[in-house]
Design an enzyme around this catalytic site. Sequence first.
Site, PDB file in Angstrom:
ATOM      1  N   MET A  52      41.215  34.793   8.358  1.00 16.98           N
ATOM      2  CA  MET A  52      42.321  35.856   7.870  1.00 16.98           C
ATOM      3  C   MET A  52      43.119  36.265   8.969  1.00 16.98           C
ATOM      4  O   MET A  52      44.473  36.332   8.779  1.00 16.98           O
ATOM      5  CB  MET A  52      41.236  36.958   7.492  1.00 16.98           C
ATOM      6  CG  MET A  52      42.122  38.313   6.810  1.00 16.98           C
ATOM      7  SD  MET A  52      41.228  39.497   5.957  1.00 16.98           S
ATOM      8  CE  MET A  52      40.228  40.028   7.010  1.00 16.98           C
ATOM      9  N   LEU A  53      42.635  36.462  10.187  1.00 20.67           N
ATOM     10  CA  LEU A  53      43.657  36.709  11.507  1.00 20.67           C
ATOM     11  C   LEU A  53      44.434  35.721  11.709  1.00 20.67           C
ATOM     12  O   LEU A  53      45.752  35.318  11.888  1.00 20.67           O
ATOM     13  CB  LEU A  53      42.886  37.369  12.305  1.00 20.67           C
ATOM     14  CG  LEU A  53      43.698  37.877  13.603  1.00 20.67           C
ATOM     15  CD1 LEU A  53      44.912  38.671  13.305  1.00 20.67           C
ATOM     16  CD2 LEU A  53      42.866  38.433  14.772  1.00 20.67           C
TER      17      LEU A  53
ATOM     18  N   ILE B 129      33.885  25.083  18.232  1.00 17.96           N
ATOM     19  CA  ILE B 129      33.679  26.095  19.341  1.00 17.96           C
ATOM     20  C   ILE B 129      32.061  25.941  20.021  1.00 17.96           C
ATOM     21  O   ILE B 129      32.201  26.386  21.187  1.00 17.96           O
ATOM     22  CB  ILE B 129      34.110  27.547  19.349  1.00 17.96           C
ATOM     23  CG1 ILE B 129      33.344  28.237  18.193  1.00 17.96           C
ATOM     24  CG2 ILE B 129      35.560  27.402  18.915  1.00 17.96           C
ATOM     25  CD1 ILE B 129      33.409  29.857  18.261  1.00 17.96           C
TER      26      ILE B 129
ATOM     27  N   THR C 265      35.569  43.620  18.517  1.00 16.75           N
ATOM     28  CA  THR C 265      35.131  44.521  17.377  1.00 16.75           C
ATOM     29  C   THR C 265      34.830  46.039  17.721  1.00 16.75           C
ATOM     30  O   THR C 265      34.173  46.002  18.818  1.00 16.75           O
ATOM     31  CB  THR C 265      34.130  43.895  16.438  1.00 16.75           C
ATOM     32  OG1 THR C 265      33.887  44.907  15.318  1.00 16.75           O
ATOM     33  CG2 THR C 265      32.967  43.465  17.222  1.00 16.75           C
ATOM     34  N   ASP C 266      35.178  46.803  16.970  1.00 12.24           N
ATOM     35  CA  ASP C 266      34.733  48.385  17.042  1.00 12.24           C
ATOM     36  C   ASP C 266      33.102  48.239  16.945  1.00 12.24           C
ATOM     37  O   ASP C 266      32.554  49.287  17.609  1.00 12.24           O
ATOM     38  CB  ASP C 266      35.137  49.136  16.165  1.00 12.24           C
ATOM     39  CG  ASP C 266      34.897  48.806  14.712  1.00 12.24           C
ATOM     40  OD1 ASP C 266      34.678  47.545  14.566  1.00 12.24           O
ATOM     41  OD2 ASP C 266      34.987  49.654  13.761  1.00 12.24           O
TER      42      ASP C 266
ATOM     43  N   TYR D 272      25.615  41.542  14.432  1.00  8.77           N
ATOM     44  CA  TYR D 272      26.925  41.101  14.579  1.00  8.77           C
ATOM     45  C   TYR D 272      27.360  41.841  15.917  1.00  8.77           C
ATOM     46  O   TYR D 272      28.091  41.070  16.778  1.00  8.77           O
ATOM     47  CB  TYR D 272      27.859  41.538  13.313  1.00  8.77           C
ATOM     48  CG  TYR D 272      29.320  41.361  13.494  1.00  8.77           C
ATOM     49  CD1 TYR D 272      29.892  40.257  13.691  1.00  8.77           C
ATOM     50  CD2 TYR D 272      30.023  42.684  13.468  1.00  8.77           C
ATOM     51  CE1 TYR D 272      31.330  40.196  13.500  1.00  8.77           C
ATOM     52  CE2 TYR D 272      31.545  42.404  13.741  1.00  8.77           C
ATOM     53  CZ  TYR D 272      31.927  41.272  13.750  1.00  8.77           C
ATOM     54  OH  TYR D 272      33.521  41.330  13.724  1.00  8.77           O
TER      55      TYR D 272
HETATM   56  N1  LIG Z   1      37.501  41.122   9.425  1.00  6.95           N
HETATM   57  C1  LIG Z   1      37.028  42.180   9.981  1.00  6.95           C
HETATM   58  O1  LIG Z   1      37.090  43.312   9.429  1.00  6.95           O
HETATM   59  C2  LIG Z   1      37.039  42.346  11.563  1.00  6.95           C
HETATM   60  C3  LIG Z   1      36.827  43.623  12.419  1.00  6.95           C
HETATM   61  C4  LIG Z   1      36.688  43.756  13.523  1.00  6.95           C
HETATM   62  C5  LIG Z   1      36.964  42.643  14.524  1.00  6.95           C
HETATM   63  N2  LIG Z   1      37.018  41.449  13.592  1.00  6.95           N
HETATM   64  C6  LIG Z   1      37.164  40.164  14.623  1.00  6.95           C
HETATM   65  O2  LIG Z   1      38.348  39.510  14.357  1.00  6.95           O
HETATM   66  C7  LIG Z   1      38.441  38.104  14.294  1.00  6.95           C
HETATM   67  C8  LIG Z   1      38.964  37.377  13.334  1.00  6.95           C
HETATM   68  O3  LIG Z   1      38.366  37.685  12.050  1.00  6.95           O
HETATM   69  P1  LIG Z   1      38.806  37.403  10.780  1.00  6.95           P
HETATM   70  O4  LIG Z   1      38.266  38.270   9.745  1.00  6.95           O
HETATM   71  O5  LIG Z   1      40.011  36.786  10.481  1.00  6.95           O
HETATM   72  O6  LIG Z   1      37.575  35.995  10.689  1.00  6.95           O
HETATM   73  P2  LIG Z   1      37.452  34.809   9.636  1.00  6.95           P
HETATM   74  O7  LIG Z   1      38.330  34.996   8.278  1.00  6.95           O
HETATM   75  O8  LIG Z   1      36.022  34.926   9.489  1.00  6.95           O
HETATM   76  O9  LIG Z   1      37.985  33.625  10.434  1.00  6.95           O
HETATM   77  C9  LIG Z   1      37.084  32.967  11.141  1.00  6.95           C
HETATM   78  C10 LIG Z   1      37.432  31.308  11.206  1.00  6.95           C
HETATM   79  O10 LIG Z   1      36.666  30.994  12.391  1.00  6.95           O
HETATM   80  C11 LIG Z   1      36.172  29.595  11.630  1.00  6.95           C
HETATM   81  N3  LIG Z   1      34.837  29.131  12.185  1.00  6.95           N
HETATM   82  C12 LIG Z   1      33.919  29.231  11.767  1.00  6.95           C
HETATM   83  N4  LIG Z   1      32.862  28.503  12.576  1.00  6.95           N
HETATM   84  C13 LIG Z   1      33.639  27.641  13.421  1.00  6.95           C
HETATM   85  C14 LIG Z   1      33.469  26.923  14.715  1.00  6.95           C
HETATM   86  N5  LIG Z   1      32.205  26.544  14.724  1.00  6.95           N
HETATM   87  N6  LIG Z   1      34.412  26.680  15.353  1.00  6.95           N
HETATM   88  C15 LIG Z   1      35.712  26.681  15.210  1.00  6.95           C
HETATM   89  N7  LIG Z   1      36.158  27.588  13.949  1.00  6.95           N
HETATM   90  C16 LIG Z   1      34.896  28.046  13.301  1.00  6.95           C
HETATM   91  C17 LIG Z   1      35.914  30.014  10.076  1.00  6.95           C
HETATM   92  O11 LIG Z   1      35.785  28.927   9.388  1.00  6.95           O
HETATM   93  P3  LIG Z   1      35.118  29.228   7.986  1.00  6.95           P
HETATM   94  O12 LIG Z   1      35.710  30.312   7.241  1.00  6.95           O
HETATM   95  O13 LIG Z   1      35.235  27.928   7.355  1.00  6.95           O
HETATM   96  O14 LIG Z   1      33.571  29.411   8.473  1.00  6.95           O
HETATM   97  C18 LIG Z   1      37.263  30.865   9.939  1.00  6.95           C
HETATM   98  O15 LIG Z   1      38.260  29.918   9.669  1.00  6.95           O
HETATM   99  C19 LIG Z   1      36.964  37.927  14.682  1.00  6.95           C
HETATM  100  O16 LIG Z   1      36.918  37.775  16.124  1.00  6.95           O
HETATM  101  C20 LIG Z   1      36.154  39.152  14.187  1.00  6.95           C
HETATM  102  O17 LIG Z   1      35.043  39.136  15.058  1.00  6.95           O
HETATM  103  C21 LIG Z   1      36.970  41.261  12.329  1.00  6.95           C
END
Ligand SMILES: NC(=O)c1ccc[n+]([C@@H]2O[C@H](COP(=O)([O-])OP(=O)(O)OC[C@H]3O[C@@H](n4cnc5c(N)ncnc54)[C@H](OP(=O)(O)O)[C@@H]3O)[C@@H](O)[C@H]2O)c1
Length: 316
Positions: A10-11, A35, A114-115, A138
């Site tokens: 998403m990001l 990774i 994250t928070d 998490y």
């Molecule tokens: N979403 C929230 O509300 C939130 C809040 C606070 C902080 N964050 C942080 O913000 C960041 C971005 O979050 P997001 O929501 O954009 O995450 P996301 O949509 O889940 O994206 C993560 C990406 O990493 C990929 N991935 C999974 N396993 C992997 C591997 N082994 N090697 C390489 N890539 C891999 C995923 O693929 P698959 O989808 O195919 O598994 C996905 O494309 C993260 O660090 C998260 O912890 C998110």
Amino acid sequence: MIWLIGCKGMLGSEVAKQLEEKKLPWVGTDKEVDITDPQALLDFTNKIETAAYFPSDLRRADRKIRWIINCSAYTNVDKAEEEVELAEKLNATGPLNIARLARSIGAKLIHISTDYVFDGQGNQPYTEDMPKAPLGVYGRTKAAGEDAIMKEMNTYYIIRTAWLYGFDGKNFVYTMTRAMNSHEQVRVVNDQMGTPTYAPDLAAAILRFIEKSENAKSFFGKNSAPAYGIYHFTNEGQTNWHEFASEIYRLGRKYGHITNDCRVDACTTEEYGAKVQRPAYSVLSKAKISKALKIKIPEWQVSLEKFVKSERFRTE
Ligand SMILES: NC(=O)c1ccc[n+]([C@@H]2O[C@H](COP(=O)([O-])OP(=O)(O)OC[C@H]3O[C@@H](n4cnc5c(N)ncnc54)[C@H](OP(=O)(O)O)[C@@H]3O)[C@@H](O)[C@H]2O)c1
């Protein structure tokens, strides 16, 4: 050259879009370069830096990976309680591998956290130096990822964010919009405070770290690049999930995404009965990042309206 890891998330997809718009030299990978496998990361680096990987006319100098942006993670808060090992691998071992590689090739790292590293027992915006006390798997694994990076290298920016939503990915705004279209009533908790984050706003801040660092000048021995370390970024203001949902309903109706009449009722976390304990108060202070990047961060309602009225908004 910038290497964006997790470019399909998403990001990550938003960062990719902005890198493209700014015409910066970059390459993106997602799950295909795992990774959790240090050799896979190294092999990819070698491929980029040495071989004719690109059919494009990138100059050789541009092939040197100077920055790594890590947007990959294990992000399913509920499921993490069961898939502990996988969450640890992705959120702790993965960042460690990336940091080791970054240090070995002399690249700077931008990592997203994250928070949830906080317990949410406070009542004042969390600053970057406050002690971590994660409540669940998490948060604990994300905190371990931060620690690994800080131990491994010095040239990092760790950006903690919260309540993230964007165009490509599962998020609260899409989930609520769908639920409000198919139900006469939704119940949302009103005793968890925080601030939503619009992914394009965060992506812009990420790229600003790179721009400010690359364009930094040295005056009388003082470097104008943002200091390495931890930063907090969300939109401005604060709210609770019920108020956030009510605003989604109002805007969804205004822009034609919600055609159904739906009541948005408030309940407590206890009444809702969630599986995983979440921080009750997770407002993050943005003072440090605003000053370092010289940016004015938009209020959450302003960015939410931008999102809902965008042509890219789609809930299917
Ligand atoms: N979403 C929230 O509300 C939130 C809040 C606070 C902080 N964050 C942080 O913000 C960041 C971005 O979050 P997001 O929501 O954009 O995450 P996301 O949509 O889940 O994206 C993560 C990406 O990493 C990929 N991935 C999974 N396993 C992997 C591997 N082994 N090697 C390489 N890539 C891999 C995923 O693929 P698959 O989808 O195919 O598994 C996905 O494309 C993260 O660090 C998260 O912890 C998110």
